[in-house]
Enzyme design. Structure first.
Site, mmCIF file in Angstrom:
data_model
loop_
_atom_site.group_PDB
_atom_site.id
_atom_site.type_symbol
_atom_site.label_atom_id
_atom_site.label_comp_id
_atom_site.label_asym_id
_atom_site.label_seq_id
_atom_site.Cartn_x
_atom_site.Cartn_y
_atom_site.Cartn_z
ATOM 1 N N ASP A 69 34.684 -6.885 -6.545
ATOM 2 C CA ASP A 69 34.667 -7.754 -7.712
ATOM 3 C C ASP A 69 34.114 -7.010 -8.924
ATOM 4 O O ASP A 69 33.321 -6.075 -8.802
ATOM 5 C CB ASP A 69 33.861 -9.022 -7.449
ATOM 6 C CG ASP A 69 32.412 -8.763 -7.066
ATOM 7 O OD1 ASP A 69 32.152 -7.782 -6.348
ATOM 8 O OD2 ASP A 69 31.536 -9.536 -7.501
ATOM 9 N N GLU A 134 29.366 -9.388 -5.381
ATOM 10 C CA GLU A 134 28.179 -8.640 -5.800
ATOM 11 C C GLU A 134 27.832 -8.922 -7.255
ATOM 12 O O GLU A 134 26.649 -9.033 -7.603
ATOM 13 C CB GLU A 134 28.416 -7.136 -5.610
ATOM 14 C CG GLU A 134 27.131 -6.296 -5.646
ATOM 15 C CD GLU A 134 26.715 -5.857 -7.039
ATOM 16 O OE1 GLU A 134 25.569 -5.394 -7.196
ATOM 17 O OE2 GLU A 134 27.522 -5.984 -7.987
#
Length: 376
Positions: A69, A134
């Protein structure tokens, strides 16, 4: 010669995997790893995609950890080239996630492919722990995978996190620890009123300023040989109704501590409350520890990483605990040795994020060297 790492980095950047979305990045990685005998286990939790992929058997277990991400791009019009169209200019590869951390992910995968091709019967296991959670809340990513591994009694011995750790040139710095992180949510209560009649009101902004001055100038600790001194920063301050003639009734603040091992989150909260109490404020405070400090001082992993980097660059890296948090904060408490190694961090989370094309192959060789030093 065509760089496999560059090609894979470009392929990953093309996926607009804004947190917590993966947009097929892990599928690309898993497909390549499967071709080299890795066993892939997707672990989707809520709206988060995770990948656990391993090669080999038994112990020790060396894990490469990372995230697919990326943070939002902001207005794409502010970018020189579209953020999800990988573009090379003047030796740099531009695109959201280029440095944080799709370049690292590509280097990890290519290094793993090369290693198992050269050492098919290596000792122990290589693992990849990849998440799409994250940059966001980080509730259903690495934490969830570690919980599942704990149920199976699988112990990670060494973890290399691909965060962009380098300062000027790739491999000049590795993070062998991180400071702790604690958020504070503070509300100061006053009395709303008309600005022309301040005697009938209590302005919470005026009331909190002296306390903020004390908090900002407080010496929380002096740090130590491994960590800089603890820091306090206000990140958000909101008050007012939007009208120019109304004294606000409340002021809401968000602040952050980045703290060393000389203090604890609990002690910082106690000292913060003492300062607020000293100023006689009517307040509510909620503190949230986002990560405890951790340190991998010495051991096989640091030695293997330093050796691998030195062999590639000719220079030993600096060991540092500076910077923000990473998923290493979740892995270290399991007893694993943890280091962070990745490209330079000069443009992460910025418009026109980029990575040096010339750094991708050396980074791949560094990851490969760590594998050789620990598992060959």
């Amino acid at each position: 010669m065509k760089s496999e790492t560059l090609a894979l980095t470009r392929q990953l950047i093309e996926r607009d995997s804004v947190t917590p979305n993966d947009k097929g990045c892990q599928e690309i990685m898993a497909s390549r790893l499967a071709d080299y005998g890795f066993v892939n286990e997707p672990m989707r939790v809520e709206d988060v995609d995770n990948l656990w992929s391993t090669h080999g058997t038994g112990a020790p277990l060396l894990v490469f950890a990372g995230h697919t991400d990326v943070v939002p791009t902001g207005d794409p019009a502010h970018w020189t080239s579209p953020p999800f169209v990988p573009t090379e200019r003047d030796g740099m590869l531009y695109g959201r996630g280029a440095a944080d951390m799709k370049g690292s992910l590509a280097a990890m995968v290519v290094a793993g492919e090369r290693f198992v091709a050269d050492y098919p019967n290596h000792r122990g296991r290589i693992g990849y722990l990849i998440t799409s959670d994250e940059e966001g809340d980080a509730y259903h990513g690495t934490v969830a995978v570690l919980a599942e591994l704990a149920k199976r009694q699988e112990q990670i011995d060494w973890a290399v996190v691909g965060e962009p750790s380098s300062s000027v040139t790739v491999g000049d710095t590795i993070k062998n620890g991180r400071r702790g992180s604690m958020l504070g949510h503070l509300t100061i209560k006053g009395v709303q009123g008309h600005v022309a009649y301040p005697q009938l009101a209590k302005n919470p902004v005026h009331l909190v300023v002296p306390a903020l001055t004390d908090l900002a100038t407080e010496v929380w600790d002096l740090g130590n040989d491994y960590f800089p001194a603890t820091s306090f920063q206000v990140s958000n301050f909101n008050s007012g109704t939007g009208a120019s003639n109304v004294i606000p009734g409340t002021a809401e603040l968000m602040f952050s501590f980045r703290f060393s091992t000389e203090v604890t989150g609990e002690s910082l909260e106690q000292r913060t409350r003492a300062i607020l109490d000293r100023h006689g404020l009517d307040y509510s405070l909620r503190c949230e520890i986002k990560g405890q400090p951790f340190l991998t001082d010495k051991g096989a992993l640091v030695q293997a990483a330093v050796q691998a980097i030195t062999e590639v660059t000719g220079h030993a890296p600096e060991l540092s605990t500076a910077g923000g948090t990473s998923d290493g904060r979740f892995i270290a408490p399991t007893g694993a040795q943890v280091v962070e190694l990745g490209p330079t961090n000069k443009t992460i989370h910025q418009v026109d994020e980029c990575v040096a094309v010339a750094d991708l192959e050396p980074l791949t060789k560094m990851y490969y060297g760590i594998m050789v030093n620990l598992l060959a």
